[in-house]
Every structure is written in C-alpha cells, then in structure tokens.
Design a protein around this motif. Structure first.
Motif, PDB file in Angstrom:
ATOM      1  N   LYS A   1       3.651   5.598  -5.826  1.00 32.57           N
ATOM      2  CA  LYS A   1       3.643   5.382  -7.514  1.00 32.57           C
ATOM      3  C   LYS A   1       2.407   5.844  -8.015  1.00 32.57           C
ATOM      4  O   LYS A   1       2.511   6.454  -9.173  1.00 32.57           O
ATOM      5  N   TYR A   2       1.194   5.843  -7.544  1.00 32.47           N
ATOM      6  CA  TYR A   2       0.023   6.073  -8.124  1.00 32.47           C
ATOM      7  C   TYR A   2      -0.919   6.896  -7.530  1.00 32.47           C
ATOM      8  O   TYR A   2      -1.945   7.160  -8.181  1.00 32.47           O
ATOM      9  N   GLN A   3      -0.662   7.484  -6.331  1.00 27.63           N
ATOM     10  CA  GLN A   3      -1.442   8.214  -5.685  1.00 27.63           C
ATOM     11  C   GLN A   3      -0.666   9.713  -5.182  1.00 27.63           C
ATOM     12  O   GLN A   3      -1.447  10.268  -4.341  1.00 27.63           O
ATOM     13  N   GLN A   4       0.135   9.880  -5.701  1.00 25.42           N
ATOM     14  CA  GLN A   4       0.895  11.402  -5.753  1.00 25.42           C
ATOM     15  C   GLN A   4       1.297  11.587  -4.015  1.00 25.42           C
ATOM     16  O   GLN A   4       1.679  12.713  -3.769  1.00 25.42           O
ATOM     17  N   LYS A   5       1.354  10.380  -3.390  1.00 22.31           N
ATOM     18  CA  LYS A   5       2.106  10.544  -2.117  1.00 22.31           C
ATOM     19  C   LYS A   5       3.371  10.730  -2.127  1.00 22.31           C
ATOM     20  O   LYS A   5       4.109   9.731  -1.540  1.00 22.31           O
ATOM     21  N   LYS A   6       4.180  11.917  -2.537  1.00 24.82           N
ATOM     22  CA  LYS A   6       5.463  11.775  -2.543  1.00 24.82           C
ATOM     23  C   LYS A   6       6.236  11.582  -1.310  1.00 24.82           C
ATOM     24  O   LYS A   6       7.482  11.215  -1.063  1.00 24.82           O
TER      25      LYS A   6
ATOM     26  N   PHE B   1       2.208   1.701  -3.515  1.00 24.81           N
ATOM     27  CA  PHE B   1       1.690   1.773  -4.539  1.00 24.81           C
ATOM     28  C   PHE B   1       0.895   3.407  -4.452  1.00 24.81           C
ATOM     29  O   PHE B   1       0.764   4.026  -5.135  1.00 24.81           O
ATOM     30  N   SER B   2       0.923   3.782  -3.000  1.00 27.12           N
ATOM     31  CA  SER B   2       0.511   5.298  -2.920  1.00 27.12           C
ATOM     32  C   SER B   2       1.348   6.183  -3.318  1.00 27.12           C
ATOM     33  O   SER B   2       1.337   7.325  -3.744  1.00 27.12           O
TER      34      SER B   2
ATOM     35  N   ARG C   1       3.703  10.990 -14.329  1.00 23.59           N
ATOM     36  CA  ARG C   1       3.509  10.910 -13.095  1.00 23.59           C
ATOM     37  C   ARG C   1       3.812  12.038 -12.132  1.00 23.59           C
ATOM     38  O   ARG C   1       3.150  12.366 -11.134  1.00 23.59           O
TER      39      ARG C   1
ATOM     40  N   GLU D   1       0.771  -1.212  -0.079  1.00 19.13           N
ATOM     41  CA  GLU D   1       0.088  -0.068   0.060  1.00 19.13           C
ATOM     42  C   GLU D   1       0.838   1.233  -0.130  1.00 19.13           C
ATOM     43  O   GLU D   1       0.590   2.198  -0.841  1.00 19.13           O
TER      44      GLU D   1
ATOM     45  N   GLN E   1       9.907   8.458  -8.562  1.00 18.21           N
ATOM     46  CA  GLN E   1       9.604   8.018  -7.085  1.00 18.21           C
ATOM     47  C   GLN E   1      11.021   7.369  -6.514  1.00 18.21           C
ATOM     48  O   GLN E   1      11.337   7.703  -5.605  1.00 18.21           O
TER      49      GLN E   1
END
Length: 236
Positions: free
Chosen positions: A89-94, A86-87, A133, A83, A137
C-alpha cells in the motif's frame, strides 16, 4: 546456445542484485519469490474458506446478503503479513499484491463454497487516492485471484464517487456513515445474473465492503461473495 549464455548472466545479476526473503532475509534463488518457504508456511492461515458462518461472514450478518465470505490470513501488528500489506500500500511493491492475490485465489479454488464465482471485482479507490498511490492495491490482489481461478476481473464495473479519509482510526458507526452512497455501478449489464467476488486487502468492520456490496446487489440477479487477504478487528 542461448541457455549457457543466459545462466551466467542470471548468476551475475543475482550477485549484484540479490533477492532476500521479506521475513527472515534469507537469500532467495529467483526474483519471483517474495518470501522463503519457511516464512510462507508460518503465515497465519484462517481456514475460513471452508467454514460456514465464519467470523468474516458474521460481520455481514443482518447487514448484507452474501453467498460466502472469507479472509485468507489473520492480521496482527508487527508481523510479516503486516509488512507485506504495508509494502503493497505504501512502498510501491505492486508484486506483493499480485502474490497475495494468487495465495488467496488458491485457497478459494480448494473450497466448494466459491466454485460458482463468475467474475472478480476489486473494491474501488477514489480516483484522487488512486492517482496519488499510482494503483489500486485491491485490483492487483484481484488480478492474482483471477489467475488462480481463471476468472475475469472487472475493475471498471464499479467506481467510488466520494473521497473519504482513512477509515483506520474511525469508530464503527463513523465508518458506516462515511460509506453511504459513495459507490456507482457503471456496467450493470456486465454484472446482471452474475456471482461476483468482491475483493479487498484487509477487513475490519466491513463498512466499505458492505456499502459497495449493497450497490452491486441493486443489479438484477447479482449475487456477491467477499474475499480479503486478511482479517482483523478493531482491538487487534
């Protein structure tokens, strides 16, 4: 006088914008925390940093000359670590990348096998993929490692010249073929006679890291080590 005024403001912000652990949804006291100490404790550490001939190093045996290689955690599906990645790479949680990088960096700092690192190089994304993106990441992870180790991050030293589709569902042989001649060294003088730490998020077959590592080894006197947040396998 500033502190008494600031504290109620923090309390009010926390009331309206609470921060929950990504693992168990426990209320966290500060926005700088991503997971609670209990969830952090249960992340599956590998211990590879102190282990010669560990599973990550075996991936590159006979394929790429590395000084050391490691991954901080085991990656399995349907877990908190998945999780987190995933967050990132795909949910903008830098902030997740930076946090994971610091965690990885601290494991490296405790190991004598990574003490001679001179600089850190994030595995580059192709410019089109990075534009979609919004960031790489691996660069965020590298910056976290850089803070933990007090080492510079050279995120422009290597570029990815060829766009490739996701490698996730590719066979081992296809991954290797797709990675041929796609990396270019732009700052060889910066890397000459340096021990470079090549960084990525997850390692499976190591084909992409191998290709980038081979490009780096063309620089005179360059040595490479490899560090990733997580280690998995094609069957994991």
């Amino acid at each position: 006088m500033i502190q008494p005024l600031f504290q109620p403001f923090q309390t009010l912000m926390h009331l309206f914008f609470p921060n929950y652990c990504m693992g168990c949804f426990t209320d966290l006291p500060t926005r700088h925390q991503l997971i609670c100490p209990i969830c952090d404790f249960h992340l599956p550490l590998t211990g590879f940093a102190d282990l010669n001939n560990n599973p990550v190093e075996k991936i590159f045996r006979g394929r790429l000359s590395t000084t050391s290689a490691t991954a901080a955690y085991y990656f399995t599906r349907n877990t908190l670590l998945q999780e987190l990645i995933f967050s990132l790479k795909y949910q903008q949680k830098k902030e997740v990348g930076y946090w994971l990088g610091k965690k990885l960096g601290y494991t490296l700092s405790y190991s004598h096998r990574f003490q001679s690192i001179d600089c850190i190089i994030p595995l580059p994304l192709h410019k089109e993929k990075e534009m979609v993106r919004g960031y790489n990441q691996a660069t965020l992870i590298a910056e976290g490692i850089g803070q933990a180790l007090c080492k510079p991050v050279y995120n422009l030293a290597v570029t990815r010249e060829k766009f490739t589709e996701s490698q996730t569902r590719q066979s081992r042989d296809n991954r290797w073929l797709n990675m041929q001649n796609i990396f270019r060294i732009h700052q060889p003088n910066l890397l000459k006679n340096k021990h470079c730490l090549l960084v990525d998020d997850v390692i499976t077959t190591g084909a992409t890291l191998e290709a980038c590592g081979k490009s780096l080894l063309q620089v005179p006197g360059c040595q490479i080590s490899i560090a990733t947040v997580a280690f998995t396998s094609l069957t994991g």
